[in-house]
Motif scaffolding. Structure first.
Motif, PDB file in Angstrom:
ATOM      1  N   VAL A  33       1.816  48.772  18.354  1.00 50.98           N
ATOM      2  CA  VAL A  33       0.562  48.930  19.083  1.00 50.98           C
ATOM      3  C   VAL A  33       0.419  50.411  19.425  1.00 50.98           C
ATOM      4  O   VAL A  33       1.303  50.991  20.060  1.00 50.98           O
ATOM      5  CB  VAL A  33       0.564  48.075  20.370  1.00 50.98           C
ATOM      6  N   ALA A  34      -0.690  51.027  18.995  1.00 51.22           N
ATOM      7  CA  ALA A  34      -0.921  52.448  19.261  1.00 51.22           C
ATOM      8  C   ALA A  34      -1.247  52.658  20.733  1.00 51.22           C
ATOM      9  O   ALA A  34      -1.926  51.833  21.348  1.00 51.22           O
ATOM     10  CB  ALA A  34      -2.061  52.960  18.389  1.00 51.22           C
ATOM     11  N   ARG A  35      -0.722  53.778  21.283  1.00 51.93           N
ATOM     12  CA  ARG A  35      -0.973  54.120  22.687  1.00 51.93           C
ATOM     13  C   ARG A  35      -1.373  55.579  22.786  1.00 51.93           C
ATOM     14  O   ARG A  35      -1.013  56.402  21.951  1.00 51.93           O
ATOM     15  CB  ARG A  35       0.272  53.861  23.541  1.00 51.93           C
ATOM     16  N   TYR A  36      -2.112  55.909  23.834  1.00 51.77           N
ATOM     17  CA  TYR A  36      -2.568  57.271  24.078  1.00 51.77           C
ATOM     18  C   TYR A  36      -1.449  58.087  24.716  1.00 51.77           C
ATOM     19  O   TYR A  36      -0.906  57.705  25.758  1.00 51.77           O
ATOM     20  CB  TYR A  36      -3.789  57.244  25.003  1.00 51.77           C
ATOM     21  N   ALA A  55       0.674  46.637  28.754  1.00 51.34           N
ATOM     22  CA  ALA A  55       1.416  47.862  28.425  1.00 51.34           C
ATOM     23  C   ALA A  55       0.603  49.091  28.821  1.00 51.34           C
ATOM     24  O   ALA A  55      -0.629  49.065  28.825  1.00 51.34           O
ATOM     25  CB  ALA A  55       1.753  47.902  26.936  1.00 51.34           C
ATOM     26  N   SER A  56       1.299  50.159  29.137  1.00 52.55           N
ATOM     27  CA  SER A  56       0.612  51.365  29.578  1.00 52.55           C
ATOM     28  C   SER A  56      -0.035  52.111  28.419  1.00 52.55           C
ATOM     29  O   SER A  56       0.534  52.210  27.333  1.00 52.55           O
ATOM     30  CB  SER A  56       1.581  52.287  30.322  1.00 52.55           C
ATOM     31  N   ARG A  57      -1.247  52.585  28.667  1.00 51.87           N
ATOM     32  CA  ARG A  57      -2.001  53.470  27.777  1.00 51.87           C
ATOM     33  C   ARG A  57      -2.292  52.902  26.386  1.00 51.87           C
ATOM     34  O   ARG A  57      -2.344  53.642  25.406  1.00 51.87           O
ATOM     35  CB  ARG A  57      -1.311  54.812  27.659  1.00 51.87           C
ATOM     36  N   VAL A  58      -2.495  51.621  26.284  1.00 54.59           N
ATOM     37  CA  VAL A  58      -2.872  51.011  25.008  1.00 54.59           C
ATOM     38  C   VAL A  58      -4.300  51.420  24.682  1.00 54.59           C
ATOM     39  O   VAL A  58      -5.174  51.399  25.546  1.00 54.59           O
ATOM     40  CB  VAL A  58      -2.757  49.470  25.066  1.00 54.59           C
ATOM     41  N   LEU A  59      -4.537  51.843  23.443  1.00 52.78           N
ATOM     42  CA  LEU A  59      -5.879  52.236  23.026  1.00 52.78           C
ATOM     43  C   LEU A  59      -6.800  51.023  23.012  1.00 52.78           C
ATOM     44  O   LEU A  59      -6.376  49.906  22.738  1.00 52.78           O
ATOM     45  CB  LEU A  59      -5.839  52.840  21.619  1.00 52.78           C
ATOM     46  N   TRP A  60      -8.070  51.272  23.323  1.00 49.91           N
ATOM     47  CA  TRP A  60      -9.050  50.189  23.246  1.00 49.91           C
ATOM     48  C   TRP A  60     -10.271  50.685  22.513  1.00 49.91           C
ATOM     49  O   TRP A  60     -10.804  51.712  22.875  1.00 49.91           O
ATOM     50  CB  TRP A  60      -9.425  49.708  24.649  1.00 49.91           C
ATOM     51  N   PRO A  61     -10.720  50.017  21.463  1.00 46.86           N
ATOM     52  CA  PRO A  61     -10.148  48.794  20.921  1.00 46.86           C
ATOM     53  C   PRO A  61      -8.738  49.056  20.390  1.00 46.86           C
ATOM     54  O   PRO A  61      -8.431  50.163  19.971  1.00 46.86           O
ATOM     55  CB  PRO A  61     -11.102  48.399  19.802  1.00 46.86           C
TER      56      PRO A  61
END
Length: 70
Positions: A33-36, A55-61
């Motif tokens: 899962v990609a995160r910022y 989870a912390s800082r997960v990109l949306w979408p």
């Protein structure tokens, strides 16, 4: 994809450093899962949904990559 089979799930919270203690499971990761501003979070199928929510800082979408097979 086979070289990622040794990566363990870090879901659902994906803590970093001292916060990572006790937040992983022993299953192999199947998704990332990609995160910022944080490394991608490797997760098993069971923790994929919860990691998107908590989870912390997960990109949306969300950006989800298949890295292995269950």
């Amino acid at each position: 994809m086979s070289n990622h089979r040794t990566v363990r799930c870090r879901g659902p919270y994906g803590g970093e450093g001292a916060q990572a203690v006790g937040t992983d499971c022993s299953d192999p990761a199947v998704f990332e899962v990609a995160r910022y501003d944080l490394p991608s979070l490797p997760v098993c199928p069971i923790h994929l949904g919860p990691s998107l929510l908590v989870a912390s800082r997960v990109l949306w979408p969300p950006e989800i990559r298949l890295i292995g097979r269950p």
